[in-house]
Design a protein around this motif. Structure first.
Motif, PDB file in Angstrom:
ATOM      1  N   TYR A   1      54.885  38.702  44.723  1.00 16.00           N
ATOM      2  CA  TYR A   1      54.717  37.380  44.121  1.00 16.00           C
ATOM      3  C   TYR A   1      55.519  36.362  44.925  1.00 16.00           C
ATOM      4  O   TYR A   1      56.628  36.646  45.378  1.00 16.00           O
ATOM      5  CB  TYR A   1      55.205  37.366  42.676  1.00 16.00           C
ATOM      6  CG  TYR A   1      54.449  38.263  41.733  1.00 16.00           C
ATOM      7  CD1 TYR A   1      53.087  38.127  41.540  1.00 16.00           C
ATOM      8  CD2 TYR A   1      55.118  39.259  41.022  1.00 16.00           C
ATOM      9  CE1 TYR A   1      52.399  38.950  40.668  1.00 16.00           C
ATOM     10  CE2 TYR A   1      54.439  40.087  40.142  1.00 16.00           C
ATOM     11  CZ  TYR A   1      53.079  39.929  39.978  1.00 16.00           C
ATOM     12  OH  TYR A   1      52.398  40.748  39.114  1.00 16.00           O
TER      13      TYR A   1
ATOM     14  N   TYR B   1      53.910  44.724  44.369  1.00 21.50           N
ATOM     15  CA  TYR B   1      54.315  43.800  43.313  1.00 21.50           C
ATOM     16  C   TYR B   1      55.394  44.469  42.471  1.00 21.50           C
ATOM     17  O   TYR B   1      55.400  45.679  42.331  1.00 21.50           O
ATOM     18  CB  TYR B   1      53.112  43.434  42.437  1.00 21.50           C
ATOM     19  CG  TYR B   1      52.114  42.554  43.137  1.00 21.50           C
ATOM     20  CD1 TYR B   1      52.328  41.183  43.253  1.00 21.50           C
ATOM     21  CD2 TYR B   1      50.967  43.098  43.716  1.00 21.50           C
ATOM     22  CE1 TYR B   1      51.419  40.368  43.910  1.00 21.50           C
ATOM     23  CE2 TYR B   1      50.058  42.291  44.380  1.00 21.50           C
ATOM     24  CZ  TYR B   1      50.288  40.922  44.472  1.00 21.50           C
ATOM     25  OH  TYR B   1      49.397  40.122  45.139  1.00 21.50           O
ATOM     26  N   PRO B   2      56.361  43.707  41.967  1.00 18.05           N
ATOM     27  CA  PRO B   2      56.445  42.245  41.901  1.00 18.05           C
ATOM     28  C   PRO B   2      56.975  41.551  43.160  1.00 18.05           C
ATOM     29  O   PRO B   2      56.988  40.331  43.208  1.00 18.05           O
ATOM     30  CB  PRO B   2      57.396  42.009  40.732  1.00 18.05           C
ATOM     31  CG  PRO B   2      58.279  43.193  40.717  1.00 18.05           C
ATOM     32  CD  PRO B   2      57.419  44.352  41.141  1.00 18.05           C
TER      33      PRO B   2
ATOM     34  N   TYR C   1      48.955  43.447  40.984  1.00 19.51           N
ATOM     35  CA  TYR C   1      49.114  42.085  40.458  1.00 19.51           C
ATOM     36  C   TYR C   1      48.772  42.074  38.978  1.00 19.51           C
ATOM     37  O   TYR C   1      47.721  42.580  38.563  1.00 19.51           O
ATOM     38  CB  TYR C   1      48.198  41.132  41.210  1.00 19.51           C
ATOM     39  CG  TYR C   1      48.297  39.690  40.740  1.00 19.51           C
ATOM     40  CD1 TYR C   1      49.030  38.760  41.467  1.00 19.51           C
ATOM     41  CD2 TYR C   1      47.666  39.272  39.569  1.00 19.51           C
ATOM     42  CE1 TYR C   1      49.125  37.434  41.036  1.00 19.51           C
ATOM     43  CE2 TYR C   1      47.759  37.958  39.131  1.00 19.51           C
ATOM     44  CZ  TYR C   1      48.489  37.054  39.871  1.00 19.51           C
ATOM     45  OH  TYR C   1      48.582  35.754  39.435  1.00 19.51           O
TER      46      TYR C   1
ATOM     47  N   MET D   1      53.338  39.787  34.551  1.00 16.80           N
ATOM     48  CA  MET D   1      54.541  39.846  35.382  1.00 16.80           C
ATOM     49  C   MET D   1      54.686  38.591  36.232  1.00 16.80           C
ATOM     50  O   MET D   1      55.796  38.080  36.426  1.00 16.80           O
ATOM     51  CB  MET D   1      54.511  41.086  36.275  1.00 16.80           C
ATOM     52  CG  MET D   1      55.817  41.346  37.009  1.00 16.80           C
ATOM     53  SD  MET D   1      57.183  41.719  35.894  1.00 16.80           S
ATOM     54  CE  MET D   1      56.670  43.330  35.336  1.00 16.80           C
ATOM     55  N   LYS D   2      53.572  38.090  36.729  1.00 16.76           N
ATOM     56  CA  LYS D   2      53.599  36.845  37.503  1.00 16.76           C
ATOM     57  C   LYS D   2      54.225  35.725  36.681  1.00 16.76           C
ATOM     58  O   LYS D   2      55.071  34.971  37.160  1.00 16.76           O
ATOM     59  CB  LYS D   2      52.177  36.475  37.916  1.00 16.76           C
ATOM     60  CG  LYS D   2      51.987  35.052  38.450  1.00 16.76           C
ATOM     61  CD  LYS D   2      52.488  34.882  39.850  1.00 16.76           C
ATOM     62  CE  LYS D   2      52.050  33.529  40.407  1.00 16.76           C
ATOM     63  NZ  LYS D   2      52.565  33.302  41.775  1.00 16.76           N
TER      64      LYS D   2
ATOM     65  N   THR E   1      54.652  47.122  32.118  1.00 16.33           N
ATOM     66  CA  THR E   1      54.693  45.716  32.506  1.00 16.33           C
ATOM     67  C   THR E   1      55.321  44.869  31.417  1.00 16.33           C
ATOM     68  O   THR E   1      56.151  43.994  31.683  1.00 16.33           O
ATOM     69  CB  THR E   1      53.276  45.217  32.814  1.00 16.33           C
ATOM     70  OG1 THR E   1      52.765  45.903  33.958  1.00 16.33           O
ATOM     71  CG2 THR E   1      53.263  43.718  33.086  1.00 16.33           C
TER      72      THR E   1
END
Length: 530
Positions: free
Chosen positions: A299, A295-296, A263, A267-268, A236
């Motif tokens: 998002y 994910y990603p 999640y 990364m978010k 990540t």
């Protein structure tokens, strides 16, 4: 828009409702990777996100690090550190650290450094000519534009053979950065083993009309952020750093043909950072055939892409679900491979750069922001008879995207970004106010201008030495809180953004600005797209 509740600004009602006490969390930008870190997965590490302040993230976290663990990486822009534990350490040691470090008010989260991997599925043997550009009508779009070197597509992936005869013309003198080996050369370590990034790059931006090999979708400038190792796996932290780096390089489009790990706040926040800095992040839905998007791609900041077979049906491996926004050909796609070779691969990994390439073509023809571009690609997509969970708005169509002026609605409900002399496809309002301390927050309500807007973007620009967060509710008429909300953006900085597609206009939009830490002035802006 005024603080005391009187209307209005730019024909809008934007009212402050109530003060409230709030709490939240997330992260923020890149120092270089720490020398000596091994490439690929880093499963012994915990990522800790720290609210922005006067001191560095490492200074905040180091007192909580147990004796046999150590801080091995710091990203000051995304405001997180990686803490490495000995490989023989029990899981309970990491769990105890997470519990202890998150008791610090400055720490917004602590999470495992999850492993992501390429979204590649096994494919049938090579069977012939390309079909993907024709399926999305790129050949028709090429009558208008082949693309432009002024548009940059970043490929965050395994390394790319950037001197491939069909790619050399797309890369400049600085082809990218290697976040796996921490150096300025994103070339694969072993060409025979590391082919995924070269294939993805060739789909999006292999040189067209050069008398060599295959045709990429667009003649854009390519840059490579090598974040996955020879096995197609990466941490990540490496991927988040590469996304942030790509945004800092001015990438217009960032291609993420990878997924897994679930999640994570790290990364978010990376994709939020890229989106807030003007990039369109396009991501692969995933390849396990289930009804939930990986994910990603899942998002909200990412445009999630499903994969089609050559006959236009949903590929059996393609994940699907409510997060899907576009579909594109992804099975048996012919493109560049090391060494100076070509071949077919299948996966949502291959569908994603088709969309990224079409985005590049579109930007060569129309000067629009990333929100308008995203809307425009969806508004000009072709309904191919699949459910919305399988195709989103439809199959991406290069000819429609290039030939339809976004200022005229983009083939649907699109807007023009509001600043480029379009035909009124967007409108905006803003307010400036302040928060005094970490116990302070303010709620605002906003009355929609359009009866059925396609998108609304809420942006917060706060002080650099504080951590303000943003929350929103639509369709409820009630103010969100830090524990109950429809949408939130809570990075470790005070630069936040929320994008809501097809917002519920049955009630005013409610927005909470909360101080997680610090004080100062902020500007809150709403942009509504028709």
């Amino acid at each position: 828009m005024t603080q005391d509740g009187t209307p209005d600004l730019n024909r809008r009602r934007f009212l402050q409702a109530t003060g409230a006490v709030g709490l939240a969390g997330a992260l923020g930008g890149v120092a270089s990777a720490t020398p000596g870190r091994s490439p690929g997965p880093k499963e012994d590490e915990i990522l800790v996100g720290v609210a922005q302040g006067d001191d560095s993230p490492a200074d905040v976290v180091k007192k909580a690090v147990p004796g046999k663990a150590r801080i091995v990486h710091e990203n000051k822009t995304l405001s997180y550190v990686a803490v490495k534990f000995p490989s023989q350490a029990a899981d309970v040691a990491r769990e105890n650290f997470i519990e202890a470090v998150t008791k610090n008010d400055r720490v917004k989260y602590a999470e495992k450094n999850a492993t992501l991997s390429t979204s590649l599925s096994p494919n049938d043997p090579r069977y012939g000519d390309q079909y993907a550009p024709q399926m999305v009508n790129a050949d028709t779009a090429w009558d208008t534009t082949l693309g432009s070197s002024s548009v940059t597509i970043a490929v965050v992936d395994t390394g790319v053979q950037y001197d491939h005869p069909d790619l050399a013309g797309s890369f400049g003198s600085n082809p990218g950065y290697d976040f796996v080996d921490d150096d300025g050369d994103p070339y694969p370590d072993v060409l025979a083993d590391e082919y995924h990034g070269t294939h993805v790059a060739g789909i999006a931006g292999g040189v067209t009309d050069n008398g060599t090999g295959t045709s990429g979708i667009s003649n854009s400038t390519l840059i490579s952020g090598r974040a996955l190792d020879e096995s197609g796996r990466g941490s990540t932290a490496d991927i988040a750093d590469a996304v942030e780096w790509a945004a800092d390089q001015g990438a217009d489009v960032i291609n993420l043909s990878l997924g897994g790990g679930g999640y994570t706040s790290t990364m978010k926040n990376a994709v939020s950072y890229a989106t807030n800095n003007g990039a369109l992040v396009v991501a692969a839905a995933g390849n396990n055939g289930t009804s939930s998007v990986s994910y990603p791609a899942a998002y909200s900041e990412c445009l999630a892409v499903s994969s089609l077979d050559p006959d236009g049906s949903l590929a059996s491996y393609s994940q699907y679900g409510s997060s899907i926004e576009l579909a594109a050909p992804g099975s048996n796609v012919l493109a560049t491979l090391p060494t100076d070779d070509y071949g077919e691969l299948s996966g949502t990994s291959m569908a994603t750069p088709v969309v990224a390439g079409v985005a590049g073509l579109t930007l060569a023809q129309w000067d629009v922001d990333n929100v308008t571009l995203r809307d425009h690609l969806k508004n000009t997509a072709v309904d191919i008879g699949l459910s919305s969970s399988q195709q989103g708005s439809g199959r991406v169509d290069a000819a429609n995207a290039v030939e339809t002026d976004p200022a005229n609605g983009g083939g649907g409900d699109g807007g023009d970004g509001g600043d480029d002399g379009g035909s009124g496809g967007s409108t905006s309002a803003s307010v400036t106010d302040s928060l005094t301390n970490s116990a302070d927050s303010k709620c605002w309500t906003y009355a929609f201008e359009y009866s059925n807007p396609s998108t609304v973007v809420i942006s917060l620009d706060g002080p650099s030495y504080a951590d303000f967060d943003l929350y929103a509710n639509d369709g409820t008429g009630t103010c969100p809180s830090t524990s109950s909300y429809d949408y939130r953006s809570w990075t470790t900085t005070s630069q936040e953004s929320i994008t809501i597609d097809n917002p519920d206009t049955s009630a005013d939009l409610s927005i909470l600005v909360d101080s997680y830490s610090g004080s100062g002035s902020y500007t809150l802006e709403i942009v509504e797209y028709e």
